[in-house]
Design an enzyme around this catalytic site. Structure first.
Site, PDB file in Angstrom:
ATOM      1  N   GLU A 223       0.801  -1.216   0.000  1.00 22.86           N
ATOM      2  CA  GLU A 223       0.000   0.000   0.000  1.00 22.86           C
ATOM      3  C   GLU A 223       0.839   1.274   0.000  1.00 22.86           C
ATOM      4  O   GLU A 223       0.375   2.327   0.459  1.00 22.86           O
ATOM      5  CB  GLU A 223      -0.978   0.013   1.189  1.00 22.86           C
ATOM      6  CG  GLU A 223      -2.044  -1.071   1.108  1.00 22.86           C
ATOM      7  CD  GLU A 223      -3.074  -0.995   2.219  1.00 22.86           C
ATOM      8  OE1 GLU A 223      -2.792  -0.341   3.238  1.00 22.86           O
ATOM      9  OE2 GLU A 223      -4.144  -1.590   2.070  1.00 22.86           O
TER      10      GLU A 223
ATOM     11  N   GLU B 117      -6.456  -7.636  -1.715  1.00 22.13           N
ATOM     12  CA  GLU B 117      -7.221  -7.546  -0.467  1.00 22.13           C
ATOM     13  C   GLU B 117      -8.629  -7.050  -0.794  1.00 22.13           C
ATOM     14  O   GLU B 117      -8.829  -6.288  -1.749  1.00 22.13           O
ATOM     15  CB  GLU B 117      -6.590  -6.568   0.533  1.00 22.13           C
ATOM     16  CG  GLU B 117      -5.256  -6.976   1.103  1.00 22.13           C
ATOM     17  CD  GLU B 117      -4.713  -5.948   2.108  1.00 22.13           C
ATOM     18  OE1 GLU B 117      -5.538  -5.226   2.731  1.00 22.13           O
ATOM     19  OE2 GLU B 117      -3.493  -5.868   2.266  1.00 22.13           O
TER      20      GLU B 117
END
Length: 820
Positions: free
Chosen positions: A399, A471
């Site tokens: 991320e 995710e």
């Protein structure tokens, strides 16, 4: 080569001092520990993460026999969290700054032969270090200690330093994994071999040769040939025929035995386990051995209650088995760091695909930090690249934002060390710069109302590159095992919606849900009690409702039959049942009420049509009972039935036009009164004020009842136990058994609001990990017991108020010498 494990006989202190480097240091104040070890056991929740952040010290003696003299002696630590300084006889020999990769160091020149040598390790588990994943906040706890194996390898001065085994399969290959009879294929083995030798080209010495044998694991070997070598690096390519492929349902493994030979004498031997398989990420998805496979996986942290990262081989392998065999997954992402070799070995053995990535969480540090991250890429790939289960290297900090220069370097490092696998990089923003081979993205767009996932074209910066969702869900809808029924049901449905949406998008390779189980986290995240309740399992690996969405997709395993409701109307606002779903992988499910057949449901009744076995909404609580009563015509009975079933799901009021039309007809033409509707509802749907309704559901598989659920008021309860193993076998260190506990009524239904504690008592050579009194949360809990280095009979007795006590017997087996 001989390997000696050094997992026993350590002394530990929570405070390191340089005095520990002295041979005569007084160890009386240190604690005797065994590896794997956590520097601090923690409570289940509500604790300060500073508890385990410290600079601690470990000491141990190593006896070096004279037979080791003039040998190469390499010391390896598989995992030390997070910075380690390793000393031999007071001299610093190695510093390692990654808590998730192994470090090795040659110590032969520093040993005193024929006597004990002092091994000291300074371990820094603080999170203020300038190394990945540290530098900013992190959404997971980074427990400290020497938490993976420690061992010595003793070899000749010339030895096989590293071998990368690659397999080449025909480009046109397309296997037929669905066939029962195994098919054989031609292939090539390419061995990239590094040899440790200072005088390999000495003309006065006989030449070195490489001799190799191929054997199917646990089977007869096949000689491949002998090759003379002239340098420290050599590439050998051998053609083989009639090999079996590594498939998801039949993961055939082979061993390559490599010998280093001089003058007919074997100097060193190494055996590498691998598999023949072809991995391809294409624009339209993922292919294994030429067959398109939709990746369906979960993210896994490597943590456990109380001891953090410190669990032995058996527990690491159990997690892989839970993912494959209980949850029906075909893949796992090792978020957000490389994980135990034992875990990955088990993935190899059972056919579970692995997406492995480097340590990190959103933050990118300075140039020193980046250099360590690139070193982590190199170490990860060198240490894990022979595992056939690994299909993708994650070479981007999870991320993180774009950093072109940095990510060019991480990708170059990965491709240089392994050109047989693609790279990916997990990001949380769209259209980012792409240097990886696969665009991997965390899609949290589903909020309960939005579609399950966004289309590929909205996300990727290069639509010609493959796309994988790394995710989803997670923090969007945290769910505790003890949340109310509506909440737990919505959690399950959100997982189903995403899985269904991804399955319907042909250009998405697949997805990894967040996440496998709940985990401890920092104060900045979670529910304030230091837990992220994002898992489809709780921390003890007990299933929440969402787990059955995954389990249903596995058709070859046990029959799944679960219901989203306890069928207790008082659990719901206004006593309206709401939507009730069936989770099953059976051919059909028959529903009965008070022994009257209501309806048979099949997979075609699921609104999740892209899934093999999506959740099925119960839309009928009446069957033909109204019709059989004789009070109404067939048409009237069907209309009233429809209205009552709608009310059962949606409650009173706010009716759609078609319900209002039926109500008006009932008043005008059927001569019914408004209060008659309430009577009919209570008679055919509701349970309020009358005798209890008993529901029965039968899962039908191959024409037979495979599983049954009965929902009726409970009158007794008991502890339902799942024991990981009743044999504790010490091979390299202590062993651990997990006991998963679920409170159930006499019909096997989980009691979700049971909260009384379970009291544990041990006998014999075992002890508890964590407290001896454990609360039940959401009707379930767990207990770990560990061996103590002594063989014998052992037992665990569990007591809970109102339930019969349960005694579990164990056999503890400890070979005479664990260090062999």
């Amino acid at each position: 080569m001989s390997r000696t494990y050094l997992n026993d006989n350590w002394n530990f202190s929570t405070e390191y001092t340089d005095a520990m480097l002295q041979a005569d240091y007084d160890e009386s104040s240190m604690e005797s520990v065994r590896i794997p070890h956590t520097c601090k056991e923690v409570p289940f929740h509500y604790f300060d993460e500073q508890m385990y952040q410290m600079v601690c010290g470990y000491r141990r003696n190593i006896f070096a026999p004279e037979t080791w003299r003039d040998k190469s002696v390499v010391l390896t630590f598989e995992g030390v969290a997070h910075s380690a300084q390793i000393f031999i006889n007071g001299k610093l020999v190695k510093e390692h700054n990654c808590g998730y990769t192994a470090c090795s160091v040659e110590i032969g020149d520093l040993l005193r032969y024929g006597q004990n040598n002092q091994l000291t390790v300074r371990v820094n588990s603080r999170e203020d270090q300038n190394i990945p994943p540290f530098g900013f906040v992190i959404d997971y706890m980074t427990f400290g200690g020497i938490y993976r194996d420690v061992y010595l390898e003793v070899r000749e001065k010339e030895y096989l330093e590293d071998i990368f085994v690659k397999t080449l399969l025909p480009p046109e290959l397309k296997s037929h994994p669905e066939k029962k009879a195994a098919e054989h294929y031609p292939a090539k083995i390419v061995s990239l071999i590094q040899i440790h030798s200072d005088d390999i080209q000495d003309p006065e010495k006989e030449p070195l040769y490489i001799r190799q044998k191929l054997l199917k694991k646990d089977n007869e070997d096949l000689a491949l040939g002998e090759t003379e070598i002239s340098g420290n690096e050599v590439e050998i390519e051998e053609a083989v025929s009639d090999i079996l492929l590594w498939e998801l349902d039949d993961p055939c493994l082979y061993e390559l035995k490599t010998e280093l030979v001089r003058s007919g004498k074997v100097i060193d031997t190494r055996v590498d386990t691998f598999g023949f398989r072809k991995v391809e990420f294409e624009t339209d998805g993922f292919y294994l051995n030429g067959n398109k496979v939709k990746i369906r996986g979960l993210n896994r942290h490597q943590s456990y209650p109380y001891v953090g990262y410190a669990m032995p081989e058996s527990m690491q392998k159990q997690d892989a088995e839970i993912l494959k065999q209980e949850l029906g997954c075909n893949a796992v992402r090792t978020s957000h760091y490389p994980q135990s070799q034992y875990f990955i070995e088990r993935c190899d053995e059972i056919g579970l695909l692995v997406f492995m990535e480097i340590p990190g969480w959103q933050h990118i540090g300075d140039e020193n930090w980046k250099r360590q991250a690139i070193q982590n890429v190199k170490d990860m790939i060198r240490q894990y690249r022979n595992h056939p289960s690994i299909i993708l290297w994650g070479v981007r900090i999870n991320e993180s934002g774009d950093d072109d220069e940095f990510y060019i370097r991480t990708n170059e490092a990965a491709h240089e060390l392994d050109d047989s696998r693609p790279t990916g990089g997990v990001r949380a923003h769209k259209k980012s710069h792409l240097f990886e081979d696969v665009y991997t993205y965390n899609d949290f767009s589903h909020d309960g109302k939005a579609p399950g996932c966004e289309p590929k074209k909205n996300i990727t910066s290069d639509r010609n590159k493959p796309y994988l969702i790394s995710e989803y869900n997670g923090h969007m809808y945290p769910t505790k095992a003890f949340d109310d029924e509506e909440h737990r049901r919505e959690h399950a449905l959100r997982h189903a919606r995403v899985l269904d949406a991804v399955a319907g998008q042909n250009d998405i390779a697949g997805s990894f849900g967040w996440c496998m189980f709940d985990y401890n986290t920092h104060k900045d995240f979670g529910s304030g009690d230091r837990i992220c309740y994002h898992g489809v399992l709780d921390m003890f690996r007990n299933p929440k409702m969402a787990a059955y969405v995954y389990a249903c997709e596995a058709e070859d395993g046990d029959t799944v039959l679960e219901l989203s409701s306890s069928m207790d109307i008082g659990e719901h606002p206004g006593c309206n049942r709401g939507a009730t779903y069936i989770f099953s992988n059976a051919d059909s499910v028959k529903m009965y009420k008070n022994d009257h057949f209501i309806k048979e449901y099949t997979r075609k009744d699921s609104p999740f049509q892209n899934l093999k076995h999506g959740p099925i909404l119960i839309d009928d609580f009446i069957g033909d009972e109204i019709k059989k009563s004789g009070d109404f015509t067939e048409k009237q009975a069907e209309e009233i039935k429809s209205a009552l079933n709608y009310t059962a799901v949606h409650g009173y009021g706010h009716y759609p036009a078609w319900i209002i039309k039926i109500a008006l007809k009932a008043l005008l033409f059927y001569h019914m009164k408004p209060e008659d509707a309430v009577t009919l509802y209570n008679s055919y749907v509701g349970d309020w004020g009358g005798s209890s309704t008993i529901y029965r559901f039968e899962a039908i598989k191959d024409g037979r009842i495979a599983k049954t659920i009965v929902k009726k008021p409970m009158t007794a309860y008991h502890m339902d136990l799942t024991v990981s193993s009743r044999e504790l076998l010490e091979q390299r260190s202590y062993d651990v058994a997990e006991v998963r506990i679920v409170m159930r009524d006499e019909n096997g239904n989980q009691l979700f609001y049971f909260e009384d504690p379970v009291i544990a008592e041990t006998e014999g050579p075992i002890e508890m990990i964590g407290p001896e009194i454990v609360p039940v949360r959401g009707g379930m809990t767990g207990i770990y017991v560990k061996s103590l280095g002594e063989s014998g009979k052992a037992a665990l007795t569990l007591r809970c108020l109102g339930a019969d006590p349960v005694r579990i017997e164990f056999e503890v087996i400890c070979p005479d010498n664990n260090e062999g």
